[in-house]
Every structure is written in structure tokens, then in C-alpha cells.
Design a protein around this motif. Structure first.
Motif, PDB file in Angstrom:
ATOM      1  N   LYS A 690      27.453  39.710  29.762  1.00 25.65           N
ATOM      2  CA  LYS A 690      27.138  38.545  30.578  1.00 25.65           C
ATOM      3  C   LYS A 690      28.303  38.220  31.498  1.00 25.65           C
ATOM      4  CE  LYS A 690      24.271  36.369  27.027  1.00 25.65           C
ATOM      5  NZ  LYS A 690      24.083  35.141  26.216  1.00 25.65           N
ATOM      6  N   THR A 691      28.013  37.390  32.474  1.00 25.75           N
ATOM      7  CA  THR A 691      29.067  36.924  33.368  1.00 25.75           C
ATOM      8  C   THR A 691      29.983  35.977  32.610  1.00 25.75           C
ATOM      9  OG1 THR A 691      27.598  37.096  35.263  1.00 25.75           O
ATOM     10  CG2 THR A 691      29.578  35.743  35.525  1.00 25.75           C
ATOM     11  N   ARG A 692      31.261  36.261  32.651  1.00 20.07           N
ATOM     12  CA  ARG A 692      32.210  35.452  31.899  1.00 20.07           C
ATOM     13  C   ARG A 692      32.331  34.067  32.497  1.00 20.07           C
ATOM     14  NH1 ARG A 692      35.795  38.154  28.603  1.00 20.07           N
ATOM     15  NH2 ARG A 692      36.484  36.029  28.126  1.00 20.07           N
ATOM     16  N   LEU A 696      39.842  33.707  33.801  1.00 17.86           N
ATOM     17  CA  LEU A 696      40.213  35.105  33.907  1.00 17.86           C
ATOM     18  C   LEU A 696      41.616  35.301  33.354  1.00 17.86           C
ATOM     19  CD1 LEU A 696      38.915  36.056  37.438  1.00 17.86           C
ATOM     20  CD2 LEU A 696      37.883  36.563  35.220  1.00 17.86           C
ATOM     21  N   PRO A 697      41.820  36.365  32.607  1.00 17.75           N
ATOM     22  CA  PRO A 697      43.137  36.572  31.996  1.00 17.75           C
ATOM     23  C   PRO A 697      44.166  36.970  33.032  1.00 17.75           C
ATOM     24  CG  PRO A 697      41.740  38.456  31.564  1.00 17.75           C
ATOM     25  CD  PRO A 697      40.866  37.432  32.233  1.00 17.75           C
ATOM     26  N   GLU A 698      45.407  36.556  32.767  1.00 20.83           N
ATOM     27  CA  GLU A 698      46.513  36.973  33.614  1.00 20.83           C
ATOM     28  C   GLU A 698      47.061  38.324  33.157  1.00 20.83           C
ATOM     29  OE1 GLU A 698      49.415  33.970  33.679  1.00 20.83           O
ATOM     30  OE2 GLU A 698      48.132  32.447  34.577  1.00 20.83           O
ATOM     31  N   ILE A 699      47.066  38.585  31.905  1.00 21.11           N
ATOM     32  CA  ILE A 699      47.495  39.885  31.377  1.00 21.11           C
ATOM     33  C   ILE A 699      46.320  40.449  30.588  1.00 21.11           C
ATOM     34  CG2 ILE A 699      49.120  41.085  29.886  1.00 21.11           C
ATOM     35  CD1 ILE A 699      51.124  38.910  30.469  1.00 21.11           C
ATOM     36  N   GLU A 700      45.790  41.563  31.017  1.00 17.98           N
ATOM     37  CA  GLU A 700      44.593  42.112  30.409  1.00 17.98           C
ATOM     38  C   GLU A 700      44.942  43.213  29.414  1.00 17.98           C
ATOM     39  OE1 GLU A 700      45.137  41.989  33.613  1.00 17.98           O
ATOM     40  OE2 GLU A 700      43.844  40.382  34.348  1.00 17.98           O
ATOM     41  N   MET A 729      43.799  46.659  35.441  1.00 15.90           N
ATOM     42  CA  MET A 729      42.573  46.952  36.168  1.00 15.90           C
ATOM     43  C   MET A 729      41.320  46.409  35.483  1.00 15.90           C
ATOM     44  SD  MET A 729      43.553  48.501  38.919  1.00 15.90           S
ATOM     45  CE  MET A 729      44.942  47.376  38.849  1.00 15.90           C
ATOM     46  N   ASP A 730      41.340  46.289  34.149  1.00 14.53           N
ATOM     47  CA  ASP A 730      40.152  45.873  33.392  1.00 14.53           C
ATOM     48  C   ASP A 730      40.216  44.357  33.169  1.00 14.53           C
ATOM     49  OD1 ASP A 730      37.959  45.608  31.848  1.00 14.53           O
ATOM     50  OD2 ASP A 730      38.676  46.835  30.189  1.00 14.53           O
ATOM     51  N   LEU A 731      39.244  43.656  33.728  1.00 13.13           N
ATOM     52  CA  LEU A 731      39.203  42.202  33.601  1.00 13.13           C
ATOM     53  C   LEU A 731      38.419  41.733  32.386  1.00 13.13           C
ATOM     54  CD1 LEU A 731      38.599  41.260  37.338  1.00 13.13           C
ATOM     55  CD2 LEU A 731      40.761  41.512  36.121  1.00 13.13           C
ATOM     56  N   TRP A 732      37.852  42.664  31.612  1.00  6.08           N
ATOM     57  CA  TRP A 732      36.985  42.271  30.481  1.00  6.08           C
ATOM     58  C   TRP A 732      37.539  42.687  29.135  1.00  6.08           C
ATOM     59  CZ3 TRP A 732      33.564  38.945  32.078  1.00  6.08           C
ATOM     60  CH2 TRP A 732      33.156  38.998  33.421  1.00  6.08           C
ATOM     61  N   ALA A 733      38.709  43.255  29.120  1.00  3.73           N
ATOM     62  CA  ALA A 733      39.248  43.707  27.840  1.00  3.73           C
ATOM     63  C   ALA A 733      40.035  42.573  27.173  1.00  3.73           C
ATOM     64  CB  ALA A 733      40.159  44.906  28.053  1.00  3.73           C
ATOM     65  N   PRO A 734      39.809  42.316  25.873  1.00  5.98           N
ATOM     66  CA  PRO A 734      40.586  41.299  25.171  1.00  5.98           C
ATOM     67  C   PRO A 734      41.998  41.826  24.897  1.00  5.98           C
ATOM     68  CG  PRO A 734      39.119  42.387  23.647  1.00  5.98           C
ATOM     69  CD  PRO A 734      38.834  42.977  25.000  1.00  5.98           C
ATOM     70  N   PRO A 735      42.926  40.944  24.591  1.00  2.11           N
ATOM     71  CA  PRO A 735      42.771  39.485  24.462  1.00  2.11           C
ATOM     72  C   PRO A 735      42.865  38.796  25.818  1.00  2.11           C
ATOM     73  CG  PRO A 735      45.007  40.096  23.939  1.00  2.11           C
ATOM     74  CD  PRO A 735      44.292  41.391  24.201  1.00  2.11           C
ATOM     75  N   PHE A 736      42.307  37.561  25.882  1.00  5.99           N
ATOM     76  CA  PHE A 736      42.295  36.794  27.116  1.00  5.99           C
ATOM     77  C   PHE A 736      43.241  35.608  26.999  1.00  5.99           C
ATOM     78  CE2 PHE A 736      37.914  38.506  26.610  1.00  5.99           C
ATOM     79  CZ  PHE A 736      37.975  39.436  27.623  1.00  5.99           C
TER      80      PHE A 736
END
Length: 795
Positions: A690-692, A696-700, A729-736
Motif C-alpha cells: 500500500k501507499t505509505r 519517509l525515512p531519512e536513513i533507509e 535507494m530503497d524507500l520501503w525497507a525497514p527500519p523507518f
């Protein structure tokens, strides 16, 4: 003086009363009257007759500066017509008459009634006349005479240009002319010795003398030294009357200065100088000063300092300060305490301007020894070499070491060094340097087409003293690899005439490639595989990076097909070969016999022959107006609304309300995506995320796309850098780095329990019996919260 006056008066009387001979009478210009001649002839024989002068005159002399109380007798005027009976009246006129000089009108005696000064006026010109006292008729013609003032010595000599100032070089020979003084005397130089001046020196012996006649002052003592005595005050006297006793005198002052000559050689007051300098002193900085003393001044005291010997001649330099004539020792090259701790210099000071006649006074130069100690300072690390140039292919893997940067501590302590990159020189963070080894590695993929050059600054810091930081420039050239496929240089759209012939050229195409191979670009053109057997068009490669599109048949018709799409494959000559497919749009147009396009629109063939283009436009405009009216009527009907009236009989519980609650007290289940707590790999394997909605995390994270085997097959640095790049580059990888707030509930909470599981056993006064009236869809809720006659079911 009284005797002289008596004699002068007697002489004047005799002179004026004596008779002149005929020659004198003629020269006088005053002829004797006839009557008087006859009277004279009657007294003496005819043979002895001579003309008597009737008006006698001549010059008078009188001394100046008469100081008596009575008027000064000057002389006497007398006419031979005067019988002594007072019938003749004498009149005096001219310069000073009545003011300076008076005359007794009866006797003709002349007196001076004022004090006379020859220096003010030397003579007076007067006129005398004898009148008949009774009639006033002139008895004699008017005659002119002169009274001269006789000089006496009443003025002393004066130096009108004094006091005098003169200069003479020191050590001048005896008799050297210094200056000439001149005294003037206001007395009469033609009368006696009153104005004859003689010079003498009253003060200034034995150094100077003066010529008694000319007043020229000369040196009288040899080897006069300016350094011993520089200023002299000489007093000169001028005396009149030839210097005899009783003469008047005047004096003047002559200030004489000895000018400097180079008669003193320079000498260093110290034969040894001790100096120190920090090893970090920059080039041209001052170390110390030396001074050779010279008693002379001006150009004769100018000094030139040079280093003539010593082991520091190549490390230090010396210059002369022109204002203070000191030698300034400066740093000539970088110093190092670790390499050499002390230096010795032999410095010479010499006069550049010499006088040959004083060379016998000794050598006009001197030397001294200078010892310089180099002091240790904590220096920043030094890179070797001082500049790096690196060439890197653009397809280098992340984490690859491209250069080892090396620096060392020049101090003897040899502190540990830590490396880093000045981030202002690498804002894109393309590179990383190992903090201990100085290994420079890639941290992001390089793209020559984006940045072909990188200029970064690597810093080296002492671990024990962070303030000591050295730097070095690293220039990185990104080498090209064939990673860009060629493509059309622009969008191509061609046309073909319906009457085109087979093999007719319809378009020339060209391509571009962002790569820059060493041997230049070379493109190959062909039809795409799906259009290899195209019956309509073909392509010919021109072997110059362009290609021609030709027709393969004739007889094109717009009614059949008005547009053709021709896919063209473009390949480069790189390794590996890259290619792309570009589509050429070809329109079928009607042309005249010369091939000029007339129309490329197929609609023109579908219009009736009898229907003009203007009529067609009018019909279309009418249709458009009708459609607008219809839409307007429908819109007005749709917006008509009846007033909203609440029906009390309507059962609002029959409305279906959808709740996505997971529990009785959780109002917003979209605030946090629970999938973030799952395993990242399982979350990726599922459906599209889903759309987060969180921040948005600063360090992915960087664990999604890098396989775990990287840690085995590569170095730790390469693995970590690859992970870091993946996380960037990856905006969806944890931790956030997102914040979620969960309020505490349950036992001890101020809000109490919000769970619906304990609602049945709570003492809540709220009743949910109305749920039984909501229908079968709310049966479960009615059983849970509403009143029931039987026991509650077990779950």
C-alpha cells in the motif's frame, strides 16, 4: 674742527670777494654791466682795464653731522653792486632753501639750520638772486650753485646678508674655501679711509681663517672629523679706516657644518648572533636582524648584507632594510626540525659607496656569525605524493578500492592518522575512504555521462591532536564503457506520395549515443526483426552513421492505409553491442506530378462531391450548438433538489455503517502499516504494498536487494557500502525513522480498558439492547452487547 671751519669761511669769503680775470668772467657767463666798466676805467689807466665779475659763485662745502647749538655757517654771497648800505636784498631758493639753509638778505651769509647727513643726501642745488630793496628790481641775473656735504666716518661696516650658513666636507685640506662674507660701509669711499674695510676673525680659530681684504673664509686645520665635531660658529669682524685705531667695526656670524664623507668602515657590535625559528615558519618570514654600525650618515652609511658562508646559505636569505640599514634574515625554503635542528651563517656587511682617498683607513666591510636553531612544532600530516590522479571505469562495482591514499606525521612522535573526505568536495557521496588504511573506494555507481570528472579532497587528521589536519586533492577521471544504446537524434516523421515509385528515398535518419568510445561512434541500421520482411519499405545503411529509408513498392493509397509505422533497429560498435528500436512514422500523402505534397488527410476523399468545405463546417457548428443546449438542460434538471425533511418515522438504524476497527477502542487502523513489522522478504513476495502514510525515512535499510552471499565473496567494506547504497535507494525497507504514538490502556490506565472483550463483565451503565432492532446483520453484536436470556456462547 673749529679751525677748519674758520679757514673754510675765510677761504670762501676771499674766494667770493676776489676778482676773476677775463677768462673766468667769460666762462662764468655773467658779463659785466657797461656802467660798472666805465666806473672801473675812470679809476685806472686804460691800458690796465679788465672786466670785473659782477656775480661771483662756486661750490660750497660743509661737514656733515654738525652737533653745535648755533646755525652752521656755510658761506657768503656778495654782489659787487652792494655798497654796504643795505640797498641790496639777497634771496635764496632751490633744494632745502628756508628749511635746511637760510640766508641773511642783507649780508648774504648762508647758514645750515638742520643736522646734515651725507648718507641721506650728498649735495643740494640752490639758486641766488640780488634785488634792489626799494624797487625789487633784479640787480644781478639769477645764478645757481651747489652745496656739497663733506663726509666724516660716522657709519660702521655692516653685513647685509648675515648671518651666514655654509657647509664644507669633513677631512678637507687646509685652505679649502668655505664661504665669502661681504661688509658694506655707508661712508664716502672716495674721501679718506672711512669706507675701506678690513676683515678679521674673532671666533673660530684654529679651525678657520678669513682673508682680510676679500672676506673669504677657509679651513685652517687639517683632518677635521664630523664624527668628533659637526657644527662650528665663526664670528667675523669688518673694521673701516683700514683697520686703524678709531675705526668703526661690525660683526656677523657664520654657521659652518661639516658634511659627511665615507671615512668610517662598518663594524658589527656583536661577532655572534643567536636566533631561533619555528619549523612551520612560512617562506619569506623573518628570522632575525643583524646590524653593522657605521658612524657615517646618508649614502655613506648605506649597507649591503650578504651570506658569504655557512651551512644555511640554501635555507635562509638576507635582505637590507633601506630605512634602518639592518640585515633581515628570512626563511628561503621549508624547514624541518626532524631533518636539521640548527644552521650556521656567516654574514658580511659592506659599504657599497667608497671613496678612494679613504681606502687606507681599513676594509669597509665586516663579518659576523649567526647561529639559527630550528624549534619543533606539531605539524599536520603530509601526503605523499601531494596530488593524486585516478582513472576509474564507470561500471566499477560499489566498494571497489580505486586508490590507496597515504599520509604520514612529519613529527618525531609519529601519531596515528585518521582519513576522511571533505564532503563539500563530494556532495554526491560517490566515494568513501577507509578511516585507518586510506583506501579510497566507490560508494555509489559512477556514470560518466552524468559526471565524467570528480575532484575530491581527502583529509588526514592526527588522532592525538584533531586540530592538525592535512589535505590532498584527488582527481578522478571516469572512463567510458558502452552502457548506453544509440537512439534517434530526433523524432522523425516522413511522408510518401501515393504515386511514389519503387526505391524512392523518403527519409534519412541519424542516431546519437551518450557514450564516447576511443575510436569514435559507428552505428548500424536495420529493420527490426518484426519488420524484417516489410513489403512497403526498406532501409539502406550509408556507413556514415546515417541510413536511408526507401520504398519497396508503388501504389500507396490513403483510403487503404494513411499511416505506416516502421520500426528501425540501431546498434553501436561497442563491447558489448547495445541497440535500441526507433519508430519512423510515415504518412501517405497526395502529391502532384513533381512530387510536391498536396494533402496528407484521408478525410478529404470521404466528402461528397457536391458538398463544399464551408458547408461542412457550418453543419458541424450547428451540431455543436445543439449538443451544448442539451447538456445545459440536463445540468439544470440535475441540480434541482427538494428540501430535506427529517422523517421521524424513518429508522436510522437500518443504515449500514462500515467499521474497520480491530477492537473497541482503536479508531485509526491506517495510522501504521502493520506490514512494516513483517519479514521484509515475505512482505515483498506478497501483493503490491500500500501507499505509505507515515514519514519517509531519512536513513533507509539496505538489506533488501543485496544478497547475503556478498559478505562472503567480497570484503566487508564492499558489502557495507553496497548495503548503504541500497538503503539510500530503497524507500520501503525497514527500519523507518517515523514516530507512532500508542496511548497506554488497561489496568492502571486513566482511560481504563477500551477492549470490548471485558465489556460484558464491566459495570458499564450503557445499554446496547437497541442492537436487536437493527436486523439480522447486527445479530452477532446484539448477542455480544445486548441483553440475552440464555448463557453467552463460548469462542
Amino acid at each position: 674742527m673749529s679751525n677748519a671751519k674758520s679757514w673754510l669761511g675765510l677761504g670762501m669769503s676771499l674766494y667770493f670777494w676776489g676778482l676773476m680775470d677775463l677768462t673766468t668772467t667769460v666762462l662764468s657767463g655773467n658779463p659785466t654791466p657797461q656802467s660798472k666798466l666805465e666806473a672801473l676805467l675812470s679809476d685806472k689807466p686804460q691800458s690796465h682795464q679788465r672786466t670785473k665779475r659782477s656775480w661771483v659763485w662756486n661750490q660750497f662745502f660743509v661737514l656733515e653731522e654738525y652737533t653745535g647749538t648755533d646755525p652752521l655757517y656755510v658761506g657768503k654771497l656778495h654782489s659787487d653792486m652792494d655798497r654796504g648800505d643795505g640797498s641790496i636784498k639777497y634771496i635764496l631758493s632751490g633744494e632745502g632753501a628756508g628749511i635746511v639753509f637760510t640766508i641773511d638778505d642783507t649780508t648774504g651769509d648762508i647758514h645750515a639750520i638742520q643736522r646734515l647727513d651725507r648718507e641721506e643726501r650728498a649735495q643740494y642745488t640752490l639758486r641766488a638772486q640780488a634785488l634792489d630793496r626799494r624797487t625789487g628790481r633784479p640787480m644781478e641775473p639769477e645764478s645757481e650753485f651747489i652745496i656739497k656735504i663733506q663726509d666724516i666716518n660716522d657709519n660702521e661696516p655692516k653685513f647685509l646678508d648675515g648671518p651666514y650658513v655654509a657647509t664644507v666636507p669633513e677631512m678637507s685640506p687646509v685652505g679649502t674655501s668655505v664661504i665669502q662674507v661681504t661688509a658694506t660701509d655707508a661712508d664716502d669711499p672716495t674721501y679718506g679711509n672711512s669706507a675701506r674695510v678690513v676683515y678679521s676673525i674673532l671666533q673660530g680659530q684654529p679651525y678657520f681663517s678669513v682673508d682680510s681684504k676679500t672676506g673669504v673664509i677657509r679651513t685652517a686645520l687639517m683632518n677635521m672629523d664630523r664624527e668628533a665635531k659637526e657644527y662650528y660658529e665663526v664670528i667675523i669682524q669688518a673694521k673701516d679706516m683700514g683697520g686703524q685705531l678709531g675705526g668703526l667695526a661690525g660683526t656677523t656670524t657664520v654657521n659652518i657644518t661639516l658634511s659627511d664623507v665615507n671615512d668610517n668602515p662598518p663594524r658589527f657590535p656583536q661577532k655572534h648572533y643567536q636566533m631561533s625559528v619555528l619549523e612551520s615558519a612560512p617562506i619569506s618570514s623573518t628570522v632575525g636582524r643583524v646590524f653593522a654600525k657605521d658612524l657615517d650618515e646618508g649614502i655613506n652609511a648605506e649597507m649591503k648584507y650578504t651570506i658569504v658562508d655557512g651551512d644555511g646559505a640554501d635555507a635562509f636569505d638576507i635582505n637590507t632594510d633601506p630605512n634602518f640599514q639592518v640585515g633581515i634574515i628570512t626563511v628561503k625554503k621549508p624547514l624541518s626540525f626532524e631533518s636539521k635542528k640548527s644552521y650556521t651563517l656567516k654574514v658580511e656587511g659592506a659599504n657599497p659607496h667608497l671613496e678612494m682617498r679613504f681606502l687606507n683607513l681599513g676594509p669597509f666591510q665586516d663579518t659576523t656569525t649567526v647561529h639559527i636553531s630550528v624549534e619543533d612544532v606539531d605539524e599536520p600530516p603530509v601526503f605523499e605524493p601531494g596530488f593524486y590522479f585516478v582513472e576509474v571505469p564507470e561500471d566499477v562495482a560499489i566498494g571497489t578500492t580505486i586508490q590507496i591514499i597515504s599520509a604520514k606525521d612529519p613529527d618525531m612522535t609519529n601519531n596515528s592518522i585518521r582519513y576522511s573526505i571533505d564532503r563539500s568536495s563530494d556532495p554526491g557521496r560517490f566515494f568513501y575512504v577507509d578511516i585507518t588504511t586510506g583506501a579510497l573506494m566507490t560508494a555509489r555507481p559512477l556514470d560518466r555521462e552524468e559526471f565524467s570528472w570528480h575532484n575530491i579532497t581527502v583529509l588526514a587528521m592526527e588522532m592525538n591532536n584533531p586540530s592538525q589536519v592535512g589535505s590532498v586533492s584527488v582527481t578522478i577521471k571516469v572512463l567510458d564503457v558502452n552502457d548506453n544504446a544509440p537512439e534517434f537524434s530526433r523524432f522523425y516523421e516522413a511522408f510518401v506520395c501515393e504515386n511514389a515509385k519503387v526505391g524512392q528515398l523518403i527519409q534519412t535518419v541519424s542516431a546519437v549515443d551518450q557514450d564516447d568510445p576511443y575510436n569514435g561512434q559507428h552505428f548500424y541500421y536495420s529493420l527490426a526483426p518484426e519488420a524484417a520482411n516489410n513489403p512497403n519499405f526498406t532501409i539502406r545503411d550509408n556507413q556514415d552513421n546515417t541510413a536511408r529509408i526507401l520504398t519497396r513498392r508503388s501504389g500507396f493509397r490513403q483510403q487503404e492505409q494513411s499511416v505506416f509505422y516502421l520500426p528501425i533497429l540501431i546498434a553501436d560498435s561497442g563491447q558489448p553491442v547495445l541497440s535500441s528500436t526507433g519508430t519512423l512514422t510515415i504518412q501517405v500523402c497526395s502529391c502532384d506530378d513533381e512530387g510536391h505534397v498536396m494533402s496528407c488527410s484521408p478525410e478529404a476523399y470521404m466528402l461528397p462531391v457536391s458538398l463544399s468545405r464551408g458547408a461542412l463546417i457550418a453543419i458541424l457548428a450547428c451540431i455543436f450548438v445543439l449538443l451544448v443546449l442539451v447538456l445545459l438542460i440536463l445540468s439544470m434538471r440535475r441540480h434541482r433538489k427538494q428540501p430535506y425533511i427529517i422523517d421521524d418515522d424513518e429508522n436510522i438504524h437500518e443504515n449500514i455503517v462500515r467499521y474497520d476497527d480491530e477492537g473497541g477502542g482503536e479508531e485509526d487502523t491506517e495510522a501504521f502499516d502493520i506490514a512494516a513489522m513483517w519479514n521484509p522478504r515475505e512482505a515483498q513476495a506478497g501483493a503490491a504494498p500500500k501507499t505509505r502514510q507515515d514519514m519517509l525515512p531519512e536513513i533507509e535499510s539496505l538489506s533488501r536487494y543485496v544478497p547475503q552471499t556478498c559478505a562472503v565473496n567480497s570484503t566487508v567494506h564492499s558489502y557495507v557500502l553496497a548495503k548503504l547504497y541500497e538503503a539510500d535507494m530503497d524507500l520501503w525497507a525497514p527500519p523507518f525513522d517515523s514516530l507512532q504514538t500508542y496511548m497506554f490502556e488497561g489496568d492502571g490506565s486513566v482511560a481504563g480498558s477500551l477492549s470490548s472483550l471485558q465489556s460484558a463483565t464491566s459495570d458499564s451503565e450503557q445499554s446496547f439492547d437497541f442492537l436487536t432492532d437493527w436486523g439480522p446483520r447486527f445479530r452477532k453484536l446484539a448477542e455480544l452487547y445486548g441483553a440475552s436470556e440464555g448463557p453467552a456462547p463460548l469462542w
